[in-house]
Design a protein around this motif. Structure first.
Motif, PDB file in Angstrom:
ATOM      1  N   THR A 178       0.835  -1.200   0.000  1.00 15.99           N
ATOM      2  CA  THR A 178       0.000   0.000   0.000  1.00 15.99           C
ATOM      3  C   THR A 178       0.872   1.253   0.000  1.00 15.99           C
ATOM      4  OG1 THR A 178      -0.158  -0.074   2.410  1.00 15.99           O
ATOM      5  CG2 THR A 178      -1.926  -1.157   1.162  1.00 15.99           C
ATOM      6  N   SER A 179       0.253   2.377  -0.274  1.00 17.57           N
ATOM      7  CA  SER A 179       0.981   3.628  -0.476  1.00 17.57           C
ATOM      8  C   SER A 179       1.659   4.155   0.782  1.00 17.57           C
ATOM      9  CB  SER A 179       0.036   4.695  -1.019  1.00 17.57           C
ATOM     10  OG  SER A 179      -0.416   4.336  -2.295  1.00 17.57           O
ATOM     11  N   ARG A 180       0.931   4.204   1.881  1.00 21.35           N
ATOM     12  CA  ARG A 180       1.481   4.815   3.095  1.00 21.35           C
ATOM     13  C   ARG A 180       2.770   4.126   3.561  1.00 21.35           C
ATOM     14  NH1 ARG A 180       0.295   8.733   6.622  1.00 21.35           N
ATOM     15  NH2 ARG A 180       0.555   8.373   8.857  1.00 21.35           N
ATOM     16  N   PRO A 181       2.834   2.799   3.649  1.00 25.42           N
ATOM     17  CA  PRO A 181       4.099   2.165   4.045  1.00 25.42           C
ATOM     18  C   PRO A 181       5.229   2.386   3.032  1.00 25.42           C
ATOM     19  CG  PRO A 181       2.291   0.621   4.313  1.00 25.42           C
ATOM     20  CD  PRO A 181       1.749   1.818   3.601  1.00 25.42           C
ATOM     21  N   LYS A 182       4.891   2.477   1.756  1.00 23.75           N
ATOM     22  CA  LYS A 182       5.914   2.757   0.739  1.00 23.75           C
ATOM     23  C   LYS A 182       6.551   4.121   0.997  1.00 23.75           C
ATOM     24  CE  LYS A 182       4.112   0.151  -3.204  1.00 23.75           C
ATOM     25  NZ  LYS A 182       5.280  -0.556  -3.697  1.00 23.75           N
ATOM     26  N   PHE A 183       5.710   5.136   1.190  1.00 25.76           N
ATOM     27  CA  PHE A 183       6.221   6.474   1.464  1.00 25.76           C
ATOM     28  C   PHE A 183       6.993   6.518   2.779  1.00 25.76           C
ATOM     29  CE2 PHE A 183       2.773   8.192  -1.426  1.00 25.76           C
ATOM     30  CZ  PHE A 183       3.643   8.760  -2.343  1.00 25.76           C
ATOM     31  N   LYS A 184       6.512   5.786   3.780  1.00 21.29           N
ATOM     32  CA  LYS A 184       7.171   5.780   5.085  1.00 21.29           C
ATOM     33  C   LYS A 184       8.587   5.220   4.986  1.00 21.29           C
ATOM     34  CE  LYS A 184       6.723   3.980   9.767  1.00 21.29           C
ATOM     35  NZ  LYS A 184       5.927   3.134  10.671  1.00 21.29           N
ATOM     36  N   ILE A 185       8.739   4.095   4.320  1.00 23.23           N
ATOM     37  CA  ILE A 185      10.064   3.480   4.161  1.00 23.23           C
ATOM     38  C   ILE A 185      10.994   4.424   3.403  1.00 23.23           C
ATOM     39  CG2 ILE A 185      11.310   1.610   2.982  1.00 23.23           C
ATOM     40  CD1 ILE A 185      10.027   0.660   5.514  1.00 23.23           C
ATOM     41  N   LEU A 186      10.508   4.977   2.302  1.00 23.05           N
ATOM     42  CA  LEU A 186      11.340   5.900   1.522  1.00 23.05           C
ATOM     43  C   LEU A 186      11.711   7.128   2.352  1.00 23.05           C
ATOM     44  CD1 LEU A 186       9.683   5.788  -2.017  1.00 23.05           C
ATOM     45  CD2 LEU A 186      11.933   4.902  -1.363  1.00 23.05           C
ATOM     46  N   ALA A 187      10.752   7.667   3.087  1.00 21.44           N
ATOM     47  CA  ALA A 187      11.015   8.861   3.894  1.00 21.44           C
ATOM     48  C   ALA A 187      12.083   8.583   4.947  1.00 21.44           C
ATOM     49  CB  ALA A 187       9.730   9.348   4.555  1.00 21.44           C
ATOM     50  N   ILE A 188      11.992   7.466   5.610  1.00 22.96           N
ATOM     51  CA  ILE A 188      12.958   7.136   6.658  1.00 22.96           C
ATOM     52  C   ILE A 188      14.353   6.938   6.079  1.00 22.96           C
ATOM     53  CG2 ILE A 188      13.637   5.349   8.312  1.00 22.96           C
ATOM     54  CD1 ILE A 188      10.598   4.976   8.879  1.00 22.96           C
ATOM     55  N   PHE A 189      14.471   6.056   5.114  1.00 24.85           N
ATOM     56  CA  PHE A 189      15.799   5.710   4.601  1.00 24.85           C
ATOM     57  C   PHE A 189      16.424   6.836   3.783  1.00 24.85           C
ATOM     58  CE2 PHE A 189      14.449   1.503   5.850  1.00 24.85           C
ATOM     59  CZ  PHE A 189      15.624   0.941   6.318  1.00 24.85           C
ATOM     60  N   TYR A 190      15.640   7.524   2.984  1.00 23.11           N
ATOM     61  CA  TYR A 190      16.202   8.613   2.181  1.00 23.11           C
ATOM     62  C   TYR A 190      16.585   9.800   3.062  1.00 23.11           C
ATOM     63  CZ  TYR A 190      15.230   6.408  -2.343  1.00 23.11           C
ATOM     64  OH  TYR A 190      15.231   5.580  -3.445  1.00 23.11           O
ATOM     65  N   THR A 191      15.821  10.061   4.123  1.00 25.55           N
ATOM     66  CA  THR A 191      16.180  11.141   5.048  1.00 25.55           C
ATOM     67  C   THR A 191      17.473  10.808   5.779  1.00 25.55           C
ATOM     68  OG1 THR A 191      13.861  11.750   5.360  1.00 25.55           O
ATOM     69  CG2 THR A 191      15.420  12.505   7.036  1.00 25.55           C
ATOM     70  N   LEU A 192      17.602   9.574   6.243  1.00 29.50           N
ATOM     71  CA  LEU A 192      18.843   9.163   6.898  1.00 29.50           C
ATOM     72  C   LEU A 192      20.036   9.289   5.946  1.00 29.50           C
ATOM     73  CD1 LEU A 192      17.660   6.029   8.912  1.00 29.50           C
ATOM     74  CD2 LEU A 192      18.355   8.256   9.834  1.00 29.50           C
ATOM     75  N   ALA A 193      19.853   8.851   4.709  1.00 36.30           N
ATOM     76  CA  ALA A 193      20.927   8.960   3.718  1.00 36.30           C
ATOM     77  C   ALA A 193      21.294  10.423   3.473  1.00 36.30           C
ATOM     78  CB  ALA A 193      20.517   8.281   2.414  1.00 36.30           C
ATOM     79  N   LEU A 194      20.299  11.272   3.369  1.00 34.35           N
ATOM     80  CA  LEU A 194      20.551  12.701   3.151  1.00 34.35           C
ATOM     81  C   LEU A 194      21.336  13.297   4.314  1.00 34.35           C
ATOM     82  CD1 LEU A 194      20.071  15.223   1.406  1.00 34.35           C
ATOM     83  CD2 LEU A 194      17.926  15.549   2.646  1.00 34.35           C
ATOM     84  N   LEU A 195      20.957  12.958   5.528  1.00 33.05           N
ATOM     85  CA  LEU A 195      21.675  13.469   6.697  1.00 33.05           C
ATOM     86  C   LEU A 195      23.122  12.977   6.732  1.00 33.05           C
ATOM     87  CD1 LEU A 195      18.910  13.136   9.437  1.00 33.05           C
ATOM     88  CD2 LEU A 195      19.744  15.229   8.336  1.00 33.05           C
ATOM     89  N   VAL A 196      23.327  11.721   6.407  1.00 31.27           N
ATOM     90  CA  VAL A 196      24.690  11.169   6.372  1.00 31.27           C
ATOM     91  C   VAL A 196      25.517  11.899   5.321  1.00 31.27           C
ATOM     92  CG1 VAL A 196      26.025   9.109   5.755  1.00 31.27           C
ATOM     93  CG2 VAL A 196      24.081   8.906   7.300  1.00 31.27           C
TER      94      VAL A 196
END
Length: 145
Positions: free
Chosen positions: A116-134
């Motif tokens: 479903t859409s919400r978990p897809k966005f959640k996973i991307l938001a978490i991992f891409y935000t962490l990558a951006l911060l790193v």
């Protein structure tokens, strides 16, 4: 050859940052507003993955052609770790960028398995935000400006 690779690596980094910012904000906004995950969202996530992996390949090539790499033989581990600049270019920057690419890859892979859409966005938001911060913590900002 080194100067050309460094030029490409430096300017490709701007593209990586822009695309990763877009993908991160897209995922956060999609998650927060309960948007439907569509083909455009998939393309943004995929393009981020591709652009970042190209940057990784350019970075690996640059690492082994850089004058800093020769310092391993001249200075040894103790000498590199004692010098802030050598430590940044030989250890911190490559290691943290590799971690960021791994985070992007894991996020992209995990999001595809969600139905479903919400978990897809959640996973991307978490991992891409962490990558951006790193990435933002280990960019050699003095060399950019």
């Amino acid at each position: 050859m080194y100067a050309t690779i460094q030029f490409i690596h430096s300017y490709w980094a701007y593209l990586v940052l822009i695309v990763l910012l877009v993908a991160t904000f897209n995922a956060i906004i999609g998650f927060a507003s309960n948007k439907e995950y569509g083909a455009t969202n998939f393309r943004i996530a995929l393009f981020t993955l591709i652009v970042s992996h190209i940057q990784l390949l350019i970075g690996i090539l640059l690492y082994f052609t850089a004058p800093y790499f020769r310092m391993w033989a001249e200075e040894g581990m103790g000498g590199i770790m004692a010098d802030d600049t050598l430590r940044l270019y030989n250890v911190e920057h490559p290691l943290m960028m590799l971690i960021a690419i791994i985070l992007i890859t894991i996020g992209y892979s995990k999001h595809k398995k969600k139905l479903t859409s919400r978990p897809k966005f959640k996973i991307l938001a978490i991992f891409y935000t962490l990558a951006l911060l790193v990435i933002l913590t280990r960019i050699p900002w003095a060399a950019w400006f």
